[in-house]
Design a protein around this motif. Structure first.
Motif, short mmCIF file in Angstrom:
data_model
loop_
_atom_site.label_atom_id
_atom_site.label_comp_id
_atom_site.label_asym_id
_atom_site.label_seq_id
_atom_site.Cartn_x
_atom_site.Cartn_y
_atom_site.Cartn_z
N PHE A 135 -5.99 16.47 6.92
CA PHE A 135 -6.86 15.37 7.35
C PHE A 135 -7.70 14.77 6.23
O PHE A 135 -8.34 13.75 6.41
CB PHE A 135 -7.76 15.80 8.52
CG PHE A 135 -6.98 15.96 9.80
CD1 PHE A 135 -6.41 14.85 10.43
CD2 PHE A 135 -6.79 17.21 10.37
CE1 PHE A 135 -5.67 14.99 11.61
CE2 PHE A 135 -6.05 17.36 11.54
CZ PHE A 135 -5.49 16.25 12.15
N ASN A 136 -7.70 15.44 5.10
CA ASN A 136 -8.58 14.95 4.03
C ASN A 136 -7.88 14.38 2.81
O ASN A 136 -8.51 13.73 1.98
CB ASN A 136 -9.53 16.07 3.57
CG ASN A 136 -10.57 16.33 4.64
OD1 ASN A 136 -11.25 15.40 5.08
ND2 ASN A 136 -10.65 17.57 5.09
N ASP A 137 -6.60 14.67 2.71
CA ASP A 137 -5.88 14.18 1.54
C ASP A 137 -4.85 13.16 2.03
O ASP A 137 -3.81 13.51 2.60
CB ASP A 137 -5.20 15.36 0.82
CG ASP A 137 -4.53 14.92 -0.48
OD1 ASP A 137 -3.99 13.81 -0.54
OD2 ASP A 137 -4.55 15.74 -1.44
N TRP A 138 -5.12 11.93 1.77
CA TRP A 138 -4.34 10.85 2.36
C TRP A 138 -2.89 10.86 1.90
O TRP A 138 -1.97 10.64 2.69
CB TRP A 138 -5.01 9.50 2.04
CG TRP A 138 -4.44 8.42 2.90
CD1 TRP A 138 -4.80 8.13 4.18
CD2 TRP A 138 -3.40 7.51 2.54
NE1 TRP A 138 -4.04 7.10 4.67
CE2 TRP A 138 -3.18 6.70 3.67
CE3 TRP A 138 -2.64 7.31 1.38
CZ2 TRP A 138 -2.23 5.68 3.67
CZ3 TRP A 138 -1.69 6.30 1.39
CH2 TRP A 138 -1.49 5.49 2.53
N ASP A 139 -2.67 11.13 0.63
CA ASP A 139 -1.28 11.19 0.12
C ASP A 139 -0.48 12.28 0.82
O ASP A 139 0.70 12.11 1.13
CB ASP A 139 -1.26 11.49 -1.38
CG ASP A 139 -1.76 10.30 -2.19
OD1 ASP A 139 -1.57 9.16 -1.74
OD2 ASP A 139 -2.35 10.54 -3.28
N ILE A 140 -1.15 13.41 1.00
CA ILE A 140 -0.45 14.53 1.64
C ILE A 140 -0.16 14.19 3.11
O ILE A 140 0.95 14.38 3.61
CB ILE A 140 -1.28 15.83 1.52
CG1 ILE A 140 -1.28 16.28 0.05
CG2 ILE A 140 -0.74 16.92 2.42
CD1 ILE A 140 -2.02 17.58 -0.22
#
Ligand code: CGF
Length: 820
Positions: free
Chosen positions: A713-718
């Motif tokens: 939820f915090n790393d947009w690329d992931i």
């Protein structure tokens, strides 16, 4: 040297005669396969002389011999390797050239004997090569599976398994040895009969079924020393006399049962690696080859010795993983019931004779047999294990009074199961892991109770590989170059590779070295074009991950990262990007659903990316079908980057990592298994290390504290790549195709934690390491230095070194010397 004895004209004549006599053909008329048979039989002529000479030497000197018991021997093709070890490769090539025959084409006709799954079986093959080369007497003992590891076809992106009928045209190198056939008995009951003369109970197995184990011997040739050891693999046949008897008695059912048992028992290799199949047939296979091998071993020993109490002075048995652990109980059975030893005497001999190698800490790989199955199939063996267990538990209680928790954890038979690893440790005089880190984890985590109680048994033997196959044969250009630079001592002493270090600052040497890699990349590119129909650019970075498909090996992480790079290139077409070819090769066990889904995903990603003209071929993804020993040799030689990205603590050692290093590919990996030692040898600046440490992984596993949702939820690329698994990007709009893979990352399923293998946790650090690879590769000369340093520092990873350590610390074998 064999080559001195090699008579070119006689050899050519022999090949012609073989073709004439076997097939009634001339060379021009013969098929490729027929030429292969004819050439191999001509080569075998020479081998046999040295084989006989080695046997004669062993008869005379009576040296201590190791019996390497293994369910798997992943030998790969024999012809080329035999020629290399006979030091006759070039002469034979020349002779065949003169006959208009191309040796490479002949080699390609040989089926790839795949009597193994992956690392464990290939390790056994490397060990046999090193034992013979170092002049140590050894037998490999295994099973002559009619079908080896399946052939993999990729259809519509999915793995399809095709049977590997490797014996279809016969195996020219093997020799059937009817005279050593042995009966192996299954099932029935055990009757106890008191013998008033010996005042002992006799244990008599009745109403059993049996099969005849018939050995086939294959020569294992030492490099340039005339030593030829034996790989003995057992075939099963129905016992015809019994068969007739049964008919006479009208016991048709029993006769047919025996016939079927014989047919089935050696039919297939279980295609599971790091995973335990738990099937009755597998237990039968194990007992079959162990019983036959031990019976034959005792006969051989008794030819020269009349006191079996001294067996350990001449024989040592190495159990390759727990698969051959029945050797403990079978040896006890033979010593007590056949040789008349008392229990304590038999135990004394057994525990001085058997040793155990552990290859994995994966819980799902630990063999545990249900008591009801085990006792039904092997009633006498079960009784013996019960007694071993009873006595062992007494010792644990004596040593740790009141600690019943420990007793429960250490027992051999518990909760209705027979635990084979416990039996192997209790009986083995040595217990070894296969890389330093792995051994430490065994001692302090997985096998802690056993280490506490018997620390003297534990030792480490870091795996190794044979440079004869994986450099001399697989990469002749580099092998010749190394020889030109430092002489040929490295062939039997890989530590001499360190002499290459002086060329790291020599621009001419570096240029030659780079050119060799380029030529090898061209060879692989041709292979890929031929078998995959994909054009790849040999100037791109060849980034390779080839190994069995397993979640812990994290091919999934690799392909997710490819998806991430693709997003980046699409979003920023102007971005600098060094062209990359991501090469995968992997077989998945037929029943391993998630592994098969991963193969499909890799192929789907390949389809989308390879066909997207807009990215100008910056990324190519190739899944090489049917990864096996023969194409592995071509792949290692051509790799720029060696992907060794298992979740730290999970890969016991790895041996592919060493083969890449030997061929000049720096490691991109975690601090897992033998990677740790590779980095130690080559220097961290010549590798690309990332990810959690094994301590961190073990800590999360034991104490919790990792929640992949925090990353998702915090790393947009992931989040974007993970979501692409279920938005149809790689599945023609089908949102369910990769749902299970998606779930495995973000949703907890019953017992299974989300992201059990820490893929999301390690993703960023992996992507950073990949960035560092790109940066480093841009500096072409700098990269060549790193690559050359890998070759120069690979000395430790020869299986010759590993075998010497086994000999010094565990086996204490005598040398043999065979004169030409
Ligand atoms: O054995 C393995 C391999 N998968 O066959 N294990 N088993 N079972 C390990 O996972 C590898 O790490 C190891 O290199 C190999 C040989 O010891």
């Amino acid at each position: 040297m064999y080559s001195k004895r090699f008579e070119k004209e006689a050899f050519k004549e022999e090949v012609k005669n073989n073709i004439k006599n076997l097939y009634r053909k001339t060379i021009e008329e013969a098929t490729g396969r027929q030429i292969f048979q004819a050439v191999s039989l001509a080569v075998k002529e020479t081998i046999i002389d040295y084989w006989l000479a080695t046997q004669a030497e062993m008869e005379k000197e009576d040296p201590k011999t190791v019996y390497y018991m293994s369910m798997e021997f992943l030998m790969g093709r024999a012809l080329g390797n035999n020629l290399i070890n006979m030091t006759a490769y070039k002469e034979v090539k020349e002779a065949l050239d003169e006959m208009g025959i191309d040796l490479n084409a002949v080699e390609d006709e040989e089926p790839d004997p795949a009597l193994g799954n992956g690392g464990l079986g290939r390790l056994a093959a490397c060990f046999l090569d090193s034992l013979a080369t170092l002049g140590y007497p050894a037998y490999g003992c295994g099973i002559r599976y009619r079908y080896g590891m399946f052939k993999q076809k990729i259809e519509n992106g999915y793995q399809v398994e095709v049977p590997d009928n490797w014996l279809k045209d016969g195996n020219p190198f093997e020799i059937r040895r009817d005279e050593y056939a042995k009966e192996v008995r299954f099932g029935g009951d055990v009757r106890i009969e008191y013998d008033p003369v010996t005042k002992r109970n006799n244990f008599i197995q009745e109403n059993y079924s049996s099969v005849l184990a018939v050995p086939y011997d294959m020569p294992i040739i030492g490099y340039g020393n005339h030593v030829v050891n034996t790989l003995r693999i057992w075939d099963a046949e129905a016992i015809t006399d019994f068969h007739l008897d049964a008919f006479n008695r009208g016991d048709y059912r029993h006769a047919v049962e025996q016939e079927n048992l014989a047919k089935m028992i050696v039919d297939v290799l279980y295609p599971c690696d790091d995973h335990y199949a738990g099937k009755e047939l597998r237990l039968k296979q194990q007992y079959f080859f162990i019983s036959a091998s031990l019976q034959a071993l005792l006969v051989r020993y008794k030819k020269k010795h009349d006191d079996v109490r001294k067996l350990h002075e001449k024989v040592t048995i190495q159990m390759n993983d727990t698969h051959p652990t029945l050797a403990v109980a079978e040896l006890m059975h033979l010593l007590i019931d056949q040789e008349g030893l008392e229990w304590d005497e038999a135990w004394d001999v057994t525990t001085k004779t058997v040793a155990y190698t552990n290859h994995t800490i994966m819980a799902e790989a630990l063999e545990k047999w249900p008591v009801d199955l085990f006792s039904r199939l092997l009633p006498r063996i079960y009784q013996i294990i019960q007694e071993i267990d009873r006595r062992f538990i007494e010792q644990v209680r004596f040593r740790y009074p009141g600690d019943e928790g420990r007793v429960a954890r250490m027992a051999i038979i518990r909760d209705g199961q027979v635990k084979m690893a416990h039996l192997a440790i209790v009986a083995g005089y040595s217990v070894n892991g296969v890389a330093r880190l792995h051994t430490e984890i065994l001692k302090h985590e997985e096998l802690k109770d056993f280490y506490d109680m018997m620390p003297e048994k534990f030792n480490n033997k870091t795996n190794g590989i044979t440079q004869r196959r994986f450099l001399m044969h697989g990469n002749p250009l580099l092998a010749d170059w190394v020889t030109k630079r430092i002489g040929d001592g490295w062939i039997t002493d890989l530590s001499q590779m360190s002499r290459l270090k002086k060329y790291v600052d020599d621009p001419k040497a570096l240029a030659e070295f780079r050119e060799i890699k380029y030529q090898n990349k061209l060879r692989l590119a041709e292979y890929i074009k031929k078998y995959n129909g994909i054009e790849v650019d040999p100037r791109s970075i060849f980034d390779v991950q080839v190994k069995r498909l397993h979640e812990y090996k994290r091919q999934f992480l690799n392909i997710l990262h490819v998806m991430y790079l693709y997003n980046q290139i699409k979003d920023h077409p102007e971005m600098y990007f060094y062209p990359r070819t991501f090469i995968f090769g992997a077989k998945a066990a037929a029943g391993y659903v998630r592994a098969k889904e991963t193969i499909k995903l890799i192929n789907s990603v390949a389809d989308v990316i390879n066909n997207d003209k807009s990215i100008n071929g910056k990324i190519k993804v190739v899944f090489i079908e049917d990864y096996r020993v023969s194409n592995a040799e071509i792949i290692f030689a051509a790799a720029d980057v060696s992907e060794q990205i298992s979740t730290a603590s999970k890969e016991a050692s790895g041996t592919g990592n060493m083969k890449f290093m030997l061929n000049g590919a720096p490691t991109l990996g975690t601090m897992d298994g033998a990677n740790v030692e590779i980095v130690e040898e080559v220097g961290i600046e010549n590798a690309f290390i990332f990810g959690l440490s094994s301590d961190e992984v073990i800590n999360f596993e034991n104490n919790g504290g990792y929640n992949p949702a925090d990353i998702y939820f915090n790393d947009w690329d992931i989040k974007r790549v993970v979501d692409q698994l279920i938005d149809g990007t790689y599945s023609n709009g089908d949102r369910e195709m990769y749902r299970d893979l998606y779930d495995s990352l973000v949703n907890t399923h019953g017992q299974e934690r989300a992201d059990r293998y820490f893929i999301l946790k390690d993703f960023r650090s992996y992507a950073d390491a990949q960035k560092r690879v790109e940066e480093a590769y841009k500096d072409r000369e700098g990269w060549a230095k790193k690559a050359l340093m890998n070759v120069a520092c690979c000395g430790k990873f020869s299986s010759d070194r590993t075998i010497q350590e086994y000999v010094d610390d565990i086996w204490h074998l005598d040398h043999i010397k065979v004169d030409a």
